[in-house]
Design a protein around this motif. Structure first.
Motif, PDB file in Angstrom:
ATOM      1  N   MET A   1     -14.300  63.522   3.168  1.00 33.25           N
ATOM      2  CA  MET A   1     -15.561  63.942   3.787  1.00 33.25           C
ATOM      3  C   MET A   1     -15.601  63.658   5.290  1.00 33.25           C
ATOM      4  O   MET A   1     -16.457  64.177   5.990  1.00 33.25           O
ATOM      5  N   SER A   2     -14.677  62.868   5.780  1.00 33.74           N
ATOM      6  CA  SER A   2     -14.644  62.510   7.196  1.00 33.74           C
ATOM      7  C   SER A   2     -13.579  63.253   7.993  1.00 33.74           C
ATOM      8  O   SER A   2     -13.313  62.897   9.137  1.00 33.74           O
ATOM      9  N   VAL A   3     -12.976  64.275   7.409  1.00 37.26           N
ATOM     10  CA  VAL A   3     -11.955  65.020   8.150  1.00 37.26           C
ATOM     11  C   VAL A   3     -12.604  65.742   9.332  1.00 37.26           C
ATOM     12  O   VAL A   3     -13.785  66.086   9.295  1.00 37.26           O
ATOM     13  N   ASN A   4     -11.817  65.975  10.386  1.00 35.69           N
ATOM     14  CA  ASN A   4     -12.378  66.683  11.537  1.00 35.69           C
ATOM     15  C   ASN A   4     -11.781  68.073  11.727  1.00 35.69           C
ATOM     16  O   ASN A   4     -12.060  68.730  12.715  1.00 35.69           O
ATOM     17  N   ASN A   5     -10.979  68.519  10.777  1.00 36.28           N
ATOM     18  CA  ASN A   5     -10.490  69.893  10.741  1.00 36.28           C
ATOM     19  C   ASN A   5     -10.805  70.462   9.361  1.00 36.28           C
ATOM     20  O   ASN A   5     -10.448  69.855   8.361  1.00 36.28           O
ATOM     21  N   LEU A   6     -11.455  71.594   9.334  1.00 40.09           N
ATOM     22  CA  LEU A   6     -11.738  72.269   8.062  1.00 40.09           C
ATOM     23  C   LEU A   6     -10.946  73.567   8.044  1.00 40.09           C
ATOM     24  O   LEU A   6     -11.152  74.442   8.892  1.00 40.09           O
ATOM     25  N   ASP A   7     -10.032  73.672   7.108  1.00 42.38           N
ATOM     26  CA  ASP A   7      -9.092  74.779   7.047  1.00 42.38           C
ATOM     27  C   ASP A   7      -9.179  75.431   5.672  1.00 42.38           C
ATOM     28  O   ASP A   7      -8.694  74.884   4.684  1.00 42.38           O
TER      29      ASP A   7
ATOM     30  N   SER B   1      -6.894  65.581   7.713  1.00 38.15           N
ATOM     31  CA  SER B   1      -7.275  66.705   8.576  1.00 38.15           C
ATOM     32  C   SER B   1      -6.094  67.614   8.892  1.00 38.15           C
ATOM     33  O   SER B   1      -6.284  68.749   9.317  1.00 38.15           O
ATOM     34  N   LEU B   2      -4.894  67.128   8.690  1.00 31.83           N
ATOM     35  CA  LEU B   2      -3.697  67.906   9.007  1.00 31.83           C
ATOM     36  C   LEU B   2      -3.281  68.852   7.879  1.00 31.83           C
ATOM     37  O   LEU B   2      -2.361  69.642   8.054  1.00 31.83           O
ATOM     38  N   MET B   3      -3.963  68.777   6.747  1.00 28.75           N
ATOM     39  CA  MET B   3      -3.612  69.633   5.610  1.00 28.75           C
ATOM     40  C   MET B   3      -4.756  70.598   5.300  1.00 28.75           C
ATOM     41  O   MET B   3      -5.883  70.384   5.735  1.00 28.75           O
ATOM     42  N   PRO B   4      -4.466  71.670   4.561  1.00 31.00           N
ATOM     43  CA  PRO B   4      -5.554  72.563   4.154  1.00 31.00           C
ATOM     44  C   PRO B   4      -6.645  71.779   3.419  1.00 31.00           C
ATOM     45  O   PRO B   4      -6.343  70.843   2.661  1.00 31.00           O
ATOM     46  N   THR B   5      -7.875  72.134   3.647  1.00 34.66           N
ATOM     47  CA  THR B   5      -9.022  71.413   3.089  1.00 34.66           C
ATOM     48  C   THR B   5      -8.951  71.316   1.570  1.00 34.66           C
ATOM     49  O   THR B   5      -9.311  70.293   0.994  1.00 34.66           O
TER      50      THR B   5
ATOM     51  N   GLU C   1       4.300  48.939 -13.689  1.00 32.72           N
ATOM     52  CA  GLU C   1       4.101  47.894 -12.679  1.00 32.72           C
ATOM     53  C   GLU C   1       3.083  48.297 -11.628  1.00 32.72           C
ATOM     54  O   GLU C   1       2.868  49.474 -11.378  1.00 32.72           O
ATOM     55  N   ASN C   2       2.488  47.284 -10.988  1.00 36.90           N
ATOM     56  CA  ASN C   2       1.631  47.547  -9.832  1.00 36.90           C
ATOM     57  C   ASN C   2       2.519  47.886  -8.652  1.00 36.90           C
ATOM     58  O   ASN C   2       3.407  47.131  -8.296  1.00 36.90           O
ATOM     59  N   VAL C   3       2.294  49.021  -8.052  1.00 33.18           N
ATOM     60  CA  VAL C   3       3.089  49.467  -6.923  1.00 33.18           C
ATOM     61  C   VAL C   3       2.293  49.219  -5.653  1.00 33.18           C
ATOM     62  O   VAL C   3       1.091  49.480  -5.598  1.00 33.18           O
ATOM     63  N   ASP C   4       2.948  48.704  -4.626  1.00 38.41           N
ATOM     64  CA  ASP C   4       2.307  48.434  -3.349  1.00 38.41           C
ATOM     65  C   ASP C   4       1.928  49.772  -2.703  1.00 38.41           C
ATOM     66  O   ASP C   4       2.796  50.580  -2.382  1.00 38.41           O
ATOM     67  N   ASP C   5       0.636  50.001  -2.529  1.00 38.67           N
ATOM     68  CA  ASP C   5       0.131  51.249  -1.965  1.00 38.67           C
ATOM     69  C   ASP C   5      -0.199  51.038  -0.488  1.00 38.67           C
ATOM     70  O   ASP C   5      -1.312  50.672  -0.128  1.00 38.67           O
ATOM     71  N   ARG C   6       0.773  51.256   0.364  1.00 39.77           N
ATOM     72  CA  ARG C   6       0.605  51.036   1.802  1.00 39.77           C
ATOM     73  C   ARG C   6      -0.308  52.087   2.432  1.00 39.77           C
ATOM     74  O   ARG C   6      -1.012  51.793   3.382  1.00 39.77           O
ATOM     75  N   LEU C   7      -0.283  53.276   1.914  1.00 40.52           N
ATOM     76  CA  LEU C   7      -1.108  54.345   2.472  1.00 40.52           C
ATOM     77  C   LEU C   7      -2.596  54.030   2.343  1.00 40.52           C
ATOM     78  O   LEU C   7      -3.368  54.225   3.277  1.00 40.52           O
ATOM     79  N   SER C   8      -3.001  53.507   1.217  1.00 42.14           N
ATOM     80  CA  SER C   8      -4.411  53.173   1.005  1.00 42.14           C
ATOM     81  C   SER C   8      -4.877  52.008   1.872  1.00 42.14           C
ATOM     82  O   SER C   8      -6.071  51.808   2.058  1.00 42.14           O
ATOM     83  N   ARG C   9      -3.951  51.252   2.394  1.00 48.09           N
ATOM     84  CA  ARG C   9      -4.315  50.133   3.265  1.00 48.09           C
ATOM     85  C   ARG C   9      -4.600  50.574   4.706  1.00 48.09           C
ATOM     86  O   ARG C   9      -5.068  49.778   5.505  1.00 48.09           O
ATOM     87  N   LEU C  10      -4.284  51.807   5.023  1.00 48.72           N
ATOM     88  CA  LEU C  10      -4.526  52.298   6.382  1.00 48.72           C
ATOM     89  C   LEU C  10      -6.027  52.362   6.664  1.00 48.72           C
ATOM     90  O   LEU C  10      -6.826  52.564   5.748  1.00 48.72           O
ATOM     91  N   PRO C  11      -6.416  52.245   7.929  1.00 46.16           N
ATOM     92  CA  PRO C  11      -7.839  52.354   8.282  1.00 46.16           C
ATOM     93  C   PRO C  11      -8.389  53.738   7.921  1.00 46.16           C
ATOM     94  O   PRO C  11      -7.662  54.730   7.903  1.00 46.16           O
ATOM     95  N   GLU C  12      -9.685  53.775   7.661  1.00 46.59           N
ATOM     96  CA  GLU C  12     -10.363  55.023   7.260  1.00 46.59           C
ATOM     97  C   GLU C  12     -10.127  56.155   8.267  1.00 46.59           C
ATOM     98  O   GLU C  12      -9.888  57.293   7.884  1.00 46.59           O
ATOM     99  N   ASP C  13     -10.200  55.847   9.563  1.00 48.72           N
ATOM    100  CA  ASP C  13      -9.989  56.872  10.598  1.00 48.72           C
ATOM    101  C   ASP C  13      -8.588  57.468  10.514  1.00 48.72           C
ATOM    102  O   ASP C  13      -8.415  58.677  10.702  1.00 48.72           O
ATOM    103  N   THR C  14      -7.609  56.638  10.237  1.00 47.92           N
ATOM    104  CA  THR C  14      -6.224  57.109  10.140  1.00 47.92           C
ATOM    105  C   THR C  14      -6.052  58.006   8.914  1.00 47.92           C
ATOM    106  O   THR C  14      -5.427  59.067   8.999  1.00 47.92           O
ATOM    107  N   LEU C  15      -6.630  57.595   7.791  1.00 51.04           N
ATOM    108  CA  LEU C  15      -6.556  58.420   6.581  1.00 51.04           C
ATOM    109  C   LEU C  15      -7.248  59.770   6.794  1.00 51.04           C
ATOM    110  O   LEU C  15      -6.725  60.814   6.396  1.00 51.04           O
ATOM    111  N   SER C  16      -8.401  59.747   7.432  1.00 52.28           N
ATOM    112  CA  SER C  16      -9.124  60.997   7.701  1.00 52.28           C
ATOM    113  C   SER C  16      -8.305  61.918   8.591  1.00 52.28           C
ATOM    114  O   SER C  16      -8.273  63.131   8.384  1.00 52.28           O
ATOM    115  N   HIS C  17      -7.646  61.328   9.586  1.00 52.97           N
ATOM    116  CA  HIS C  17      -6.801  62.128  10.475  1.00 52.97           C
ATOM    117  C   HIS C  17      -5.652  62.771   9.697  1.00 52.97           C
ATOM    118  O   HIS C  17      -5.354  63.949   9.875  1.00 52.97           O
ATOM    119  N   ILE C  18      -5.013  61.993   8.825  1.00 58.35           N
ATOM    120  CA  ILE C  18      -3.915  62.525   8.008  1.00 58.35           C
ATOM    121  C   ILE C  18      -4.415  63.677   7.133  1.00 58.35           C
ATOM    122  O   ILE C  18      -3.782  64.725   7.045  1.00 58.35           O
TER     123      ILE C  18
END
Length: 158
Positions: free
Chosen positions: A47-53, A25-29, A6-23
């Motif tokens: 490519m838009s993360v602001n933390n490189l780990d 950025s919180l994990m190892p690169t 089935e097609n599953v509702d992907d709520r995470l992908s619907r988030l704005p680009e800035d929000t996804l990049s921030h998320i």
């Protein structure tokens, strides 16, 4: 309950680009880059993360693979400012010229916080003129820092 087909509702992908990049950025690169395989929408988000780990907690196969990966990420980072650049390879024999190049690339990306822990490295001159740098941490077991051809046993930052 949905089944595999089935097609599953992907709520995470619907988030704005800035929000996804921030998320991401919180994990190892290494893991942030892996999200590029999830879908076309996620292909370039890392490519838009602001933390490189970068670290060797989640080991790479070799120093060559590790160096190529860091080169790839640094060359493709599209962020206008890097909040944090963390490079922790205390057990890997990464070439000092690579480390210097990565620090220089981070400076060009307007880095604010640098945390370095490697066996040997040379600090690029661009680091000393970086207007955005607010915090610099350098750690090593038996430190010898290279500034061009001058060797310094310790650094004190005020």
């Amino acid at each position: 309950m949905s089944s595999i087909g089935e097609n599953v509702d992907d709520r995470l992908s619907r988030l704005p680009e800035d929000t996804l990049s921030h998320i991401l950025s919180l994990m190892p690169t290494k893991f942030a880059v892996r999200t590029s395989i999830l879908s076309k929408r996620w292909r370039y988000t890392w490519m838009s993360v602001n933390n490189l780990d970068f670290d060797d907690i989640h080991p790479f196969h070799s120093e060559i693979v590790l160096s190529k990966f860091v080169d790839f990420v640094m060359e493709n980072c599209k962020s206008s400012q890097i909040q944090s650049f963390r490079l922790h390879f205390p057990t890997k024999g990464v070439k000092r010229t690579n480390v210097s190049s990565w620090i220089d690339m981070a400076v060009r990306l307007n880095v604010c916080d640098i945390d370095i822990r490697v066996l040997i490295f040379e600090l690029p001159l661009s680091l000393f003129t970086c207007k955005t740098l607010t915090k610099l941490r350098i750690r090593r077991g038996n430190p010898t820092y290279l500034f061009g051809s001058v060797r310094v046993r310790s650094i004190f930052l005020v």
